[in-house]
Design a protein around this motif. Structure first.
Motif, PDB file in Angstrom:
ATOM      1  N   ILE A  60       6.621  32.627  30.335  1.00 37.70           N
ATOM      2  CA  ILE A  60       5.609  31.656  29.927  1.00 37.70           C
ATOM      3  C   ILE A  60       4.792  32.394  28.897  1.00 37.70           C
ATOM      4  O   ILE A  60       4.357  33.519  29.141  1.00 37.70           O
ATOM      5  CB  ILE A  60       4.729  31.208  31.113  1.00 37.70           C
ATOM      6  CG1 ILE A  60       5.604  30.567  32.185  1.00 37.70           C
ATOM      7  CG2 ILE A  60       3.650  30.250  30.654  1.00 37.70           C
ATOM      8  CD1 ILE A  60       4.869  30.235  33.463  1.00 37.70           C
ATOM      9  N   THR A  61       4.601  31.802  27.744  1.00 38.62           N
ATOM     10  CA  THR A  61       3.972  32.534  26.650  1.00 38.62           C
ATOM     11  C   THR A  61       2.757  33.328  27.126  1.00 38.62           C
ATOM     12  O   THR A  61       1.980  32.875  27.956  1.00 38.62           O
ATOM     13  CB  THR A  61       3.584  31.592  25.500  1.00 38.62           C
ATOM     14  OG1 THR A  61       3.145  32.368  24.397  1.00 38.62           O
ATOM     15  CG2 THR A  61       2.495  30.629  25.907  1.00 38.62           C
ATOM     16  N   THR A  62       2.631  34.521  26.609  1.00 36.96           N
ATOM     17  CA  THR A  62       1.518  35.382  27.011  1.00 36.96           C
ATOM     18  C   THR A  62       0.253  35.066  26.230  1.00 36.96           C
ATOM     19  O   THR A  62      -0.801  35.643  26.500  1.00 36.96           O
ATOM     20  CB  THR A  62       1.880  36.863  26.808  1.00 36.96           C
ATOM     21  OG1 THR A  62       2.201  37.067  25.432  1.00 36.96           O
ATOM     22  CG2 THR A  62       3.048  37.244  27.681  1.00 36.96           C
ATOM     23  N   ASP A  63       0.349  34.178  25.263  1.00 35.86           N
ATOM     24  CA  ASP A  63      -0.801  33.821  24.443  1.00 35.86           C
ATOM     25  C   ASP A  63      -0.773  32.319  24.203  1.00 35.86           C
ATOM     26  O   ASP A  63      -0.243  31.841  23.211  1.00 35.86           O
ATOM     27  CB  ASP A  63      -0.752  34.585  23.119  1.00 35.86           C
ATOM     28  CG  ASP A  63      -1.905  34.244  22.207  1.00 35.86           C
ATOM     29  OD1 ASP A  63      -2.970  33.847  22.711  1.00 35.86           O
ATOM     30  OD2 ASP A  63      -1.736  34.364  20.985  1.00 35.86           O
ATOM     31  N   GLN A  64      -1.360  31.563  25.134  1.00 35.90           N
ATOM     32  CA  GLN A  64      -1.261  30.105  25.074  1.00 35.90           C
ATOM     33  C   GLN A  64      -1.900  29.496  23.834  1.00 35.90           C
ATOM     34  O   GLN A  64      -1.602  28.367  23.471  1.00 35.90           O
ATOM     35  CB  GLN A  64      -1.857  29.480  26.323  1.00 35.90           C
ATOM     36  CG  GLN A  64      -3.355  29.637  26.450  1.00 35.90           C
ATOM     37  CD  GLN A  64      -3.868  28.997  27.719  1.00 35.90           C
ATOM     38  OE1 GLN A  64      -3.106  28.392  28.468  1.00 35.90           O
ATOM     39  NE2 GLN A  64      -5.150  29.105  27.961  1.00 35.90           N
ATOM     40  N   PHE A  65      -2.786  30.233  23.165  1.00 35.17           N
ATOM     41  CA  PHE A  65      -3.405  29.706  21.950  1.00 35.17           C
ATOM     42  C   PHE A  65      -2.665  30.153  20.693  1.00 35.17           C
ATOM     43  O   PHE A  65      -3.074  29.853  19.585  1.00 35.17           O
ATOM     44  CB  PHE A  65      -4.879  30.134  21.879  1.00 35.17           C
ATOM     45  CG  PHE A  65      -5.675  29.607  23.034  1.00 35.17           C
ATOM     46  CD1 PHE A  65      -5.856  28.237  23.218  1.00 35.17           C
ATOM     47  CD2 PHE A  65      -6.218  30.472  23.960  1.00 35.17           C
ATOM     48  CE1 PHE A  65      -6.570  27.753  24.289  1.00 35.17           C
ATOM     49  CE2 PHE A  65      -6.941  30.000  25.035  1.00 35.17           C
ATOM     50  CZ  PHE A  65      -7.121  28.630  25.201  1.00 35.17           C
ATOM     51  N   LEU A  66      -1.570  30.881  20.879  1.00 37.07           N
ATOM     52  CA  LEU A  66      -0.687  31.341  19.805  1.00 37.07           C
ATOM     53  C   LEU A  66      -1.429  32.131  18.734  1.00 37.07           C
ATOM     54  O   LEU A  66      -1.111  32.081  17.556  1.00 37.07           O
ATOM     55  CB  LEU A  66       0.054  30.152  19.174  1.00 37.07           C
ATOM     56  CG  LEU A  66       0.949  29.375  20.139  1.00 37.07           C
ATOM     57  CD1 LEU A  66       1.600  28.205  19.427  1.00 37.07           C
ATOM     58  CD2 LEU A  66       1.992  30.274  20.766  1.00 37.07           C
ATOM     59  N   ARG A  67      -2.425  32.916  19.156  1.00 38.07           N
ATOM     60  CA  ARG A  67      -3.167  33.753  18.212  1.00 38.07           C
ATOM     61  C   ARG A  67      -2.298  34.853  17.641  1.00 38.07           C
ATOM     62  O   ARG A  67      -2.516  35.304  16.518  1.00 38.07           O
ATOM     63  CB  ARG A  67      -4.381  34.369  18.905  1.00 38.07           C
ATOM     64  CG  ARG A  67      -5.398  33.342  19.356  1.00 38.07           C
ATOM     65  CD  ARG A  67      -6.373  33.985  20.292  1.00 38.07           C
ATOM     66  NE  ARG A  67      -5.624  34.348  21.503  1.00 38.07           N
ATOM     67  CZ  ARG A  67      -6.173  34.760  22.621  1.00 38.07           C
ATOM     68  NH1 ARG A  67      -7.476  34.902  22.696  1.00 38.07           N
ATOM     69  NH2 ARG A  67      -5.450  35.054  23.672  1.00 38.07           N
ATOM     70  N   TYR A  68      -1.305  35.311  18.417  1.00 39.09           N
ATOM     71  CA  TYR A  68      -0.467  36.425  17.985  1.00 39.09           C
ATOM     72  C   TYR A  68       0.978  35.997  17.740  1.00 39.09           C
ATOM     73  O   TYR A  68       1.869  36.823  17.695  1.00 39.09           O
ATOM     74  CB  TYR A  68      -0.501  37.543  19.035  1.00 39.09           C
ATOM     75  CG  TYR A  68      -1.906  37.982  19.371  1.00 39.09           C
ATOM     76  CD1 TYR A  68      -2.655  38.709  18.466  1.00 39.09           C
ATOM     77  CD2 TYR A  68      -2.480  37.634  20.589  1.00 39.09           C
ATOM     78  CE1 TYR A  68      -3.951  39.094  18.762  1.00 39.09           C
ATOM     79  CE2 TYR A  68      -3.773  38.021  20.894  1.00 39.09           C
ATOM     80  CZ  TYR A  68      -4.513  38.748  19.987  1.00 39.09           C
ATOM     81  OH  TYR A  68      -5.783  39.120  20.280  1.00 39.09           O
ATOM     82  N   SER A  69       1.198  34.717  17.573  1.00 43.22           N
ATOM     83  CA  SER A  69       2.573  34.217  17.455  1.00 43.22           C
ATOM     84  C   SER A  69       3.247  34.636  16.159  1.00 43.22           C
ATOM     85  O   SER A  69       4.450  34.500  16.031  1.00 43.22           O
ATOM     86  CB  SER A  69       2.607  32.693  17.593  1.00 43.22           C
ATOM     87  OG  SER A  69       1.875  32.101  16.532  1.00 43.22           O
ATOM     88  N   ASN A  70       2.501  35.140  15.197  1.00 40.40           N
ATOM     89  CA  ASN A  70       3.109  35.634  13.963  1.00 40.40           C
ATOM     90  C   ASN A  70       3.305  37.139  13.985  1.00 40.40           C
ATOM     91  O   ASN A  70       3.498  37.757  12.947  1.00 40.40           O
ATOM     92  CB  ASN A  70       2.257  35.239  12.743  1.00 40.40           C
ATOM     93  CG  ASN A  70       2.537  33.822  12.317  1.00 40.40           C
ATOM     94  OD1 ASN A  70       3.631  33.311  12.557  1.00 40.40           O
ATOM     95  ND2 ASN A  70       1.576  33.180  11.704  1.00 40.40           N
ATOM     96  N   SER A  71       3.249  37.728  15.168  1.00 40.09           N
ATOM     97  CA  SER A  71       3.390  39.172  15.283  1.00 40.09           C
ATOM     98  C   SER A  71       4.746  39.536  15.884  1.00 40.09           C
ATOM     99  O   SER A  71       4.916  39.548  17.100  1.00 40.09           O
ATOM    100  CB  SER A  71       2.271  39.739  16.168  1.00 40.09           C
ATOM    101  OG  SER A  71       2.500  41.108  16.402  1.00 40.09           O
ATOM    102  N   PRO A  72       5.712  39.865  15.021  1.00 43.91           N
ATOM    103  CA  PRO A  72       7.013  40.290  15.550  1.00 43.91           C
ATOM    104  C   PRO A  72       6.888  41.532  16.421  1.00 43.91           C
ATOM    105  O   PRO A  72       7.616  41.687  17.400  1.00 43.91           O
ATOM    106  CB  PRO A  72       7.853  40.583  14.306  1.00 43.91           C
ATOM    107  CG  PRO A  72       7.091  40.108  13.134  1.00 43.91           C
ATOM    108  CD  PRO A  72       5.680  39.853  13.558  1.00 43.91           C
TER     109      PRO A  72
END
Length: 147
Positions: A60-72
């Motif tokens: 389950i995503t560790t960042d529900q607000f997708l603040r770090y979703s652009n961090s490979p």
């Protein structure tokens, strides 16, 4: 490139419209098959003809607000922890968010199999008797699935 053609679940009318989806991806699996293991007499899987023992976990995503979703790097670090614990398969929960390409790239780099659930994995037609015609807008659903 993978293309899938399908009819809505439960629609047995041969004249019903077909829906299509297409995706481009890197893929190292040529075949995945199931069999009954001769010793355990239980369900087993093979990838490219080689039996594998799945050790899975739930994501389950560790960042529900997708603040770090652009961090490979973040995805690679988080999935590395799972890989180092012995996990080789991850179920991405359908009630959460659809993960980003960085997630799938990190999983691919680490050799993790990913089972991605989609939003309609809940009880659409079971005991709560959802509509077999769901989703109501197939084009919108497919556009969201592609996104």
């Amino acid at each position: 490139s993978v293309q899938v053609t399908f009819r809505s679940y439960g629609n047995h009318d041969e004249n019903a419209p077909l829906h299509q989806a297409q995706a481009q991806t890197n893929m190292g699996i040529r075949t995945m098959s199931s069999f009954t293991h001769p010793q355990t007499k239980s369900f087993a899987l093979a990838v490219n003809g080689h039996p594998i023992f799945l050790v899975g976990g739930n994501w389950i995503t560790t960042d529900q607000f997708l603040r770090y979703s652009n961090s490979p790097e973040r995805y690679l670090q988080e999935l590395s922890m799972l890989r180092h614990s012995g996990i080789n398969a991850i179920r991405v929960w359908g009630g959460g968010v659809a993960e980003t390409q960085h997630f799938y790239d990190a999983a691919d780099a680490l050799g993790l199999l990913v089972y991605q659930e989609f939003w309609m994995t809940g009880d659409n037609n079971g005991r709560f008797a959802g509509s077999y015609d769901w989703p109501n807008d197939h084009d919108a659903y497919l556009a969201n699935a592609r996104d």
